[in-house]
Design a protein around this motif. Structure first.
Motif, PDB file in Angstrom:
ATOM      1  N   TYR A  62      33.874 -50.516  40.546  1.00 43.66           N
ATOM      2  CA  TYR A  62      33.666 -51.345  39.362  1.00 43.66           C
ATOM      3  C   TYR A  62      34.694 -52.468  39.263  1.00 43.66           C
ATOM      4  O   TYR A  62      34.821 -53.097  38.222  1.00 43.66           O
ATOM      5  CB  TYR A  62      33.704 -50.477  38.090  1.00 43.66           C
ATOM      6  N   SER A  63      35.413 -52.707  40.327  1.00 44.93           N
ATOM      7  CA  SER A  63      36.473 -53.698  40.305  1.00 44.93           C
ATOM      8  C   SER A  63      35.975 -55.040  40.836  1.00 44.93           C
ATOM      9  O   SER A  63      35.042 -55.106  41.645  1.00 44.93           O
ATOM     10  CB  SER A  63      37.673 -53.225  41.127  1.00 44.93           C
ATOM     11  N   SER A  64      36.628 -56.091  40.405  1.00 45.75           N
ATOM     12  CA  SER A  64      36.306 -57.438  40.866  1.00 45.75           C
ATOM     13  C   SER A  64      36.977 -57.698  42.208  1.00 45.75           C
ATOM     14  O   SER A  64      37.928 -57.001  42.581  1.00 45.75           O
ATOM     15  CB  SER A  64      36.791 -58.462  39.843  1.00 45.75           C
ATOM     16  N   PRO A  65      36.517 -58.703  42.937  1.00 51.94           N
ATOM     17  CA  PRO A  65      37.184 -59.028  44.204  1.00 51.94           C
ATOM     18  C   PRO A  65      38.662 -59.330  44.026  1.00 51.94           C
ATOM     19  O   PRO A  65      39.493 -58.884  44.824  1.00 51.94           O
ATOM     20  CB  PRO A  65      36.403 -60.255  44.698  1.00 51.94           C
TER      21      PRO A  65
ATOM     22  N   ARG B 244      49.791 -65.705  18.881  1.00 46.54           N
ATOM     23  CA  ARG B 244      49.822 -65.969  20.321  1.00 46.54           C
ATOM     24  C   ARG B 244      48.863 -65.038  21.044  1.00 46.54           C
ATOM     25  O   ARG B 244      48.875 -63.820  20.792  1.00 46.54           O
ATOM     26  CB  ARG B 244      51.235 -65.797  20.871  1.00 46.54           C
ATOM     27  N   PRO B 245      48.029 -65.555  21.975  1.00 47.23           N
ATOM     28  CA  PRO B 245      47.125 -64.683  22.744  1.00 47.23           C
ATOM     29  C   PRO B 245      47.925 -63.675  23.564  1.00 47.23           C
ATOM     30  O   PRO B 245      48.957 -64.009  24.158  1.00 47.23           O
ATOM     31  CB  PRO B 245      46.382 -65.671  23.650  1.00 47.23           C
ATOM     32  N   LEU B 246      47.456 -62.439  23.609  1.00 45.76           N
ATOM     33  CA  LEU B 246      48.148 -61.387  24.339  1.00 45.76           C
ATOM     34  C   LEU B 246      47.679 -61.260  25.779  1.00 45.76           C
ATOM     35  O   LEU B 246      48.332 -60.593  26.586  1.00 45.76           O
ATOM     36  CB  LEU B 246      47.952 -60.039  23.618  1.00 45.76           C
ATOM     37  N   GLY B 247      46.544 -61.860  26.106  1.00 45.83           N
ATOM     38  CA  GLY B 247      46.067 -61.788  27.488  1.00 45.83           C
ATOM     39  C   GLY B 247      45.768 -60.373  27.948  1.00 45.83           C
ATOM     40  O   GLY B 247      46.032 -60.016  29.099  1.00 45.83           O
ATOM     41  N   LEU B 248      45.201 -59.551  27.063  1.00 45.50           N
ATOM     42  CA  LEU B 248      44.937 -58.151  27.384  1.00 45.50           C
ATOM     43  C   LEU B 248      43.706 -58.026  28.289  1.00 45.50           C
ATOM     44  O   LEU B 248      42.657 -58.596  28.007  1.00 45.50           O
ATOM     45  CB  LEU B 248      44.716 -57.355  26.090  1.00 45.50           C
ATOM     46  N   VAL B 249      43.864 -57.273  29.376  1.00 42.70           N
ATOM     47  CA  VAL B 249      42.771 -56.993  30.313  1.00 42.70           C
ATOM     48  C   VAL B 249      42.700 -55.482  30.500  1.00 42.70           C
ATOM     49  O   VAL B 249      43.718 -54.839  30.767  1.00 42.70           O
ATOM     50  CB  VAL B 249      43.004 -57.679  31.682  1.00 42.70           C
ATOM     51  N   HIS B 250      41.516 -54.913  30.360  1.00 38.23           N
ATOM     52  CA  HIS B 250      41.363 -53.460  30.441  1.00 38.23           C
ATOM     53  C   HIS B 250      41.584 -52.937  31.857  1.00 38.23           C
ATOM     54  O   HIS B 250      42.262 -51.934  32.063  1.00 38.23           O
ATOM     55  CB  HIS B 250      39.962 -53.065  29.947  1.00 38.23           C
ATOM     56  N   ARG B 251      40.985 -53.563  32.842  1.00 39.52           N
ATOM     57  CA  ARG B 251      41.128 -53.256  34.278  1.00 39.52           C
ATOM     58  C   ARG B 251      40.462 -51.958  34.734  1.00 39.52           C
ATOM     59  O   ARG B 251      40.548 -51.610  35.901  1.00 39.52           O
ATOM     60  CB  ARG B 251      42.595 -53.246  34.712  1.00 39.52           C
TER      61      ARG B 251
ATOM     62  N   PHE C 255      42.973 -47.018  27.807  1.00 36.81           N
ATOM     63  CA  PHE C 255      43.686 -48.236  28.178  1.00 36.81           C
ATOM     64  C   PHE C 255      44.914 -47.892  29.030  1.00 36.81           C
ATOM     65  O   PHE C 255      45.930 -48.582  28.988  1.00 36.81           O
ATOM     66  CB  PHE C 255      44.098 -49.000  26.920  1.00 36.81           C
ATOM     67  N   GLY C 256      44.797 -46.820  29.817  1.00 43.10           N
ATOM     68  CA  GLY C 256      45.933 -46.340  30.594  1.00 43.10           C
ATOM     69  C   GLY C 256      46.448 -47.314  31.624  1.00 43.10           C
ATOM     70  O   GLY C 256      47.632 -47.298  31.958  1.00 43.10           O
ATOM     71  N   ILE C 257      45.576 -48.165  32.190  1.00 44.75           N
ATOM     72  CA  ILE C 257      46.047 -49.135  33.184  1.00 44.75           C
ATOM     73  C   ILE C 257      45.814 -50.572  32.722  1.00 44.75           C
ATOM     74  O   ILE C 257      45.850 -51.502  33.522  1.00 44.75           O
ATOM     75  CB  ILE C 257      45.398 -48.899  34.560  1.00 44.75           C
ATOM     76  N   ALA C 258      45.557 -50.721  31.412  1.00 45.60           N
ATOM     77  CA  ALA C 258      45.401 -52.074  30.881  1.00 45.60           C
ATOM     78  C   ALA C 258      46.736 -52.815  30.961  1.00 45.60           C
ATOM     79  O   ALA C 258      47.797 -52.205  31.086  1.00 45.60           O
ATOM     80  CB  ALA C 258      44.910 -52.016  29.438  1.00 45.60           C
TER      81      ALA C 258
ATOM     82  N   ASP D  50      37.186 -58.096  33.960  1.00 49.14           N
ATOM     83  CA  ASP D  50      36.456 -57.095  33.186  1.00 49.14           C
ATOM     84  C   ASP D  50      34.968 -57.429  33.112  1.00 49.14           C
ATOM     85  O   ASP D  50      34.113 -56.526  33.111  1.00 49.14           O
ATOM     86  CB  ASP D  50      37.020 -56.991  31.772  1.00 49.14           C
ATOM     87  N   LEU D  51      34.625 -58.724  33.056  1.00 48.64           N
ATOM     88  CA  LEU D  51      33.220 -59.113  32.985  1.00 48.64           C
ATOM     89  C   LEU D  51      32.505 -58.785  34.298  1.00 48.64           C
ATOM     90  O   LEU D  51      31.316 -58.450  34.287  1.00 48.64           O
ATOM     91  CB  LEU D  51      33.101 -60.606  32.658  1.00 48.64           C
ATOM     92  N   PHE D  52      33.197 -58.910  35.405  1.00 50.35           N
ATOM     93  CA  PHE D  52      32.605 -58.496  36.678  1.00 50.35           C
ATOM     94  C   PHE D  52      32.246 -57.006  36.620  1.00 50.35           C
ATOM     95  O   PHE D  52      31.175 -56.593  37.079  1.00 50.35           O
ATOM     96  CB  PHE D  52      33.582 -58.768  37.821  1.00 50.35           C
ATOM     97  N   SER D  53      33.131 -56.192  36.040  1.00 46.03           N
ATOM     98  CA  SER D  53      32.872 -54.754  35.924  1.00 46.03           C
ATOM     99  C   SER D  53      31.619 -54.481  35.117  1.00 46.03           C
ATOM    100  O   SER D  53      30.794 -53.625  35.470  1.00 46.03           O
ATOM    101  CB  SER D  53      34.082 -54.055  35.283  1.00 46.03           C
ATOM    102  N   VAL D  54      31.442 -55.208  34.010  1.00 47.68           N
ATOM    103  CA  VAL D  54      30.224 -55.053  33.214  1.00 47.68           C
ATOM    104  C   VAL D  54      29.022 -55.547  34.009  1.00 47.68           C
ATOM    105  O   VAL D  54      27.918 -54.987  33.900  1.00 47.68           O
ATOM    106  CB  VAL D  54      30.346 -55.795  31.874  1.00 47.68           C
TER     107      VAL D  54
END
Length: 860
Positions: A197-200, A148-155, A175-178, A213-217
């Motif tokens: 570095y955050s997305s809207p 099952r996908p875990l849906g992990l986001v680093h944030r 990964f403190g706030i992931a 996360d891709l917005f951050s990159v």
């Protein structure tokens, strides 16, 4: 079992902590060694939950969430976790030890002036981002054992959390706030991360997925191509507002980017997540296509990095190897080497927002990284590397600026470590935005929301009177930032973490209350439970001269006691300004960190005369009320009530001017030594500038009896000079004690010395005498000094001096003008104050309205 294992016993700790790498807000980070078969040692990094937080369910849950995520990760581009566990009830995460540097520090180093490299080659920078994306794709695709996908986001993807090792590996760390999908972490209505570095959708507190996360990159790619900050010069509130409105800066025309790269940046920074690359892998492939055969190898990246940081790496290796040798030679616990300060590793706590075009004074590597460039780290907030504001969801509707209430009166804009918005002094939760505002003047509301402050204030910010601010851990106002506090604002210090506010050199604190609305720093404890030492205190550091010298006798900076990291002060600017303090009260502060090591109520260290200080009261403090470490700052109308040690203390070359001082050493004072105490420096040297303050119009009220130790109105020693005029000294064992050969006292007229409690005029010191009666001043006759200055030994009729309930009876019925001297006519002193004491008479009301004496009825 080997003999070595038997000697350690069956309950020996599994890990030996060799060195403190840093101290974040939630965790302490150690370089450690795990002992294996045959005594072999394996280096690793331990992240321990702080002891003060180990019993807090909220922080344990946060730490356990991070540990849960860490155990799932195994990829070459992600930091490796070896073990999660607990020792002596203290949770820990054991991670791989990586020798290298975080990307933000690499960028800072290479963009410094020559002879350092002029910049990071673009191909190398893009290669690092491509490897980062490979690690992110693994994170985003992670599945449980059932598929099952875990849906992990680093944030928290940013240059601070990308580690580049000396052999060219690229690692995503912290990964403190992931978050995991469905892990129970508050998401909607909560923002965590770095706004730059955050997305809207992230700053708006909306649901986030991998595309955030891709917005951050995308921001990092924008900066790599433009070689500047995408949000350069903007505070976080402005950044958050522009993100909410979808106002994303376009890539500058002069950026060295092909049309394909420009299109990739535009796609990654799309306001609509659906318009961004479909995955980190798609993003990576686009970068790889641009790099082609020009992509540098990991070895080339490692060689470049090792060359840039060669000196740092060699220094650290020497320290670590020495500690390992000791670990192999002894079986008992080693003292932990502290590498977290300026001479060792930087703190892995919240990073600053440094970029090539904006070098800062502090660097902060992450938890699992290797040592870094010496720099002054600091305590962070409750969440490692986060700035969080709990608030209702924000919507991107420019016509309705919903960001404004979330901004916490603009204060949150500047805090990059942690800021939590709660609904009241004793509760937590989201703010009800639908409720109509009460028709109550904001400063007078009884239900003010609470904003938690911790970490760093890196941009100018304002604290407003319609909220209560809770200091947790140490909050630093960083160089270049100004923290403005509005009249009527209350700041409470957290008991558990001993909250402390530190204003660093180059920063300013503008705390200007009014007589009717003073600014109050106090304990967070309920009335009746507040005690001296509940929280740290107020520490102001500046760039004015001190007389500190290094081993070669050259001027050097100092470090204020009680602040292990980030407490440096001193310089060569006597006119330096650290801001202003007017109509301010500081209560129940002065935390004791160890024997003879406390934080004072208010500490001025290397503070210049450009700083304005007037009408400040310190009450119920565990150490000195006011301490001046060097500097030239002047001050008027200072009140000290119930200090734990001295009322007004100076050393290290303090040369400022003070007028209108009141000390009331009441029944609850801990152990006051002196009303005024001065040294040239702790070693009694002749270093210059020599401590030589000028003090006029002081009323010093001692307890007069029951003192367990020596109890002086004025104690001068260790080579200080001092000019003291128009003073009243009541209720001390002796009004004056001068010690040491080079100490000099210039006493001016108008001195009133009460002969109460059968106190002698001064100590009758004699060669060979015992204790305080020994000749420690090389023949100085204090009684003769006082007599020559025209001291009057009679009762000034101030019964309220030693009586906390005496209200204004520390004021004379009529001016004590007999024999008074004229204060210096230098533009600072009030020349008309030709009377003894801090007050002219009973009608003199400079303390009225803002100062308090007895506690509130419910506290008494």
């Amino acid at each position: 079992m080997t003999s070595d294992e038997r000697s350690r016993g069956s309950h020996a700790p599994k890990f030996r902590r060799l060195a403190a790498v840093g101290h974040g807000g939630m965790a302490d980070i150690y370089l450690a060694a795990a002992r294996g078969v045959g005594g072999a040692l394996k280096l690793l990094v331990l992240k321990d939950l702080r002891p003060a937080l180990a019993r807090d369910p909220e922080y344990r849950a946060m730490f356990q969430r991070e540990a849960k995520i860490a155990t799932l990760l195994s990829h070459p581009n992600v930091v490796q976790t070896y073990e999660v566990g607990s020792e002596d009830g203290r949770p820990f995460i054991a991670m791989e030890y990586l020798e290298g540097q975080p990307l933000h520090r690499i960028l800072r180093r290479v963009y410094q002036p020559p002879p350092l490299p002029p910049g990071l080659p673009l191909a190398m920078h893009l290669r690092i981002l491509a490897e980062l994306l490979a690690g992110l794709h693994y994170v985003h695709e992670l599945r449980d054992y059932d598929g099952r996908p875990l849906g992990l986001v680093h944030r928290d993807v940013s240059p601070h959390n990308v580690l580049v090792t000396y052999d060219g590996q690229i690692k995503l760390v912290d990964f403190g706030i992931a978050r995991l999908e469905g892990d129970g972490d508050t998401e909607v209505g909560t923002f965590k991360g770095k706004a730059a570095y955050s997305s809207p959708e992230q700053v708006c507190g909306e649901h986030v997925d991998r595309r955030s996360d891709l917005f951050s990159v995308g921001v990092m790619l924008w900066e790599a191509l433009a070689r500047q900050r995408m949000w350069g010069g903007l505070d976080e509130l402005t950044i958050a507002r522009r993100l909410e409105e979808g106002d994303i800066p376009p890539l500058p025309a002069e950026a060295a980017a092909s049309p394909a790269l420009r299109a990739l940046v535009a796609s990654a920074l799309a306001v609509d997540p659906a318009a961004r690359p479909a995955s980190a892998e798609v993003f990576r492939e686009a970068l790889e296509l641009h790099l082609g055969k020009s992509a540098p190898s990991p070895r080339a990246i490692g060689i470049t990095l090792a060359d840039i940081f060669a000196a740092d790496r060699a220094s650290l290796r020497g320290l670590v190897e020495a500690q390992i040798r000791r670990a192999r030679q002894v079986q008992d616990d080693l003292p932990v080497l502290d590498l977290s300060g300026p001479s060792g590793l930087a703190d892995p706590g919240p990073g600053d927002l440094a970029h090539p075009d904006e070098p800062t004074r502090r660097d902060a590597p992450r938890a699992a990284e290797a040592p870094a460039e010496p720099s002054p780290p600091r305590d962070s907030g409750p969440h490692d590397a986060t700035w969080s504001a709990v608030h209702p969801p924000l919507r991107r509707t420019p016509a309705v600026p919903r960001w404004l209430p979330w901004a916490l009166g603009a204060a949150a804009a500047a805090v990059s470590a942690s800021m939590v918005f709660t609904t009241g002094p004793e509760e937590h939760g989201d703010v009800d935005m639908s409720a109509e505002p009460a028709a109550v003047e904001p400063c007078a509301r009884a239900d003010k929301p609470v904003v938690e402050l911790s970490g760093e204030i890196e941009h100018s910010a304002r604290l407003t009177c319609d909220k209560v601010y809770r200091l947790r851990f140490s909050t630093f106002v960083r160089p270049g930032a100004t923290l403005t506090i509005d009249p009527g604002t209350t700041i409470v210090g957290d008991r558990d973490t001993r909250g402390t506010l530190v204003v660093q050199p180059g920063a300013k604190l503008v705390a200007e209350g009014t007589r009717e609305r003073p600014i109050v720093f106090t304990s967070e404890a309920r009335p009746g439970s507040r005690r001296a030492g509940d929280w740290g205190g107020l520490i102001i550091l500046g760039k004015a001269p001190t007389n500190l010298r290094d081993a070669e006798g050259r001027p050097t900076t100092g470090r204020v006691e009680g602040i292990a990291d980030g407490g440096e002060y001193g310089g060569d600017d006597p006119e330096d300004s650290s801001g202003s303090l007017r109509f301010v009260r500081v209560e129940y502060s002065g935390t004791e960190l160890g024997p003879n090591n406390e934080i004072n109520g208010v500490t001025f260290a290397g503070v210049g005369r450009g700083t304005q200080v007037d009408h400040v009261q310190v009450r119920h403090t565990a150490d000195d009320c006011f301490e001046f470490f060097g500097g030239t700052v002047d001050a008027k109308h200072l009140i000290c009530q119930d200090p734990g040690d001295d009322g007004f203390d100076w050393d290290l070359g303090y040369t400022g001017r003070l007028q209108f001082l009141l000390l009331r050493d009441g029944a609850e004072a801990l152990d006051t030594t002196a009303g005024l105490e001065g040294d040239n420096d702790p070693g009694g040297s002749r270093n210059t500038p020599r401590s030589a303050p000028t003090i006029f119009n002081a009323t010093l009220c001692g307890r007069g009896h029951g003192a367990e130790h020596e109890h002086y109105g004025v104690l001068l020693r260790r080579g200080t000079a001092a000019t003291i005029g128009n003073a009243v000294v009541v209720g001390f064992e002796a009004p004056l004690d001068v010690r040491d050969r080079d100490t000099a006292a210039d006493l001016r007229g108008g001195l009133w010395l009460a002969r109460n409690f059968a106190a002698p005029l001064a100590h009758a010191e004699a060669p060979g005498g015992a204790l305080a009666l020994a000749d420690d001043d090389f023949g100085v006759d204090e009684a003769a000094l006082l007599t020559a200055a025209g001291a009057r030994v009679e009762d000034p009729d101030l019964p309220g001096c030693a009586d906390p309930g005496g209200l204004n009876r520390y004021k004379p019925r009529a001016p004590l003008a007999a024999g008074a001297a004229a204060p210096p006519a230098d533009g600072f002193f009030a020349a008309e104050a030709r009377y003894a004491g801090a007050f002219r008479d009973e009608a003199d009301d400079w303390d009225a309205g803002w100062a308090v004496w007895a506690d509130a009825p419910e506290e008494v």
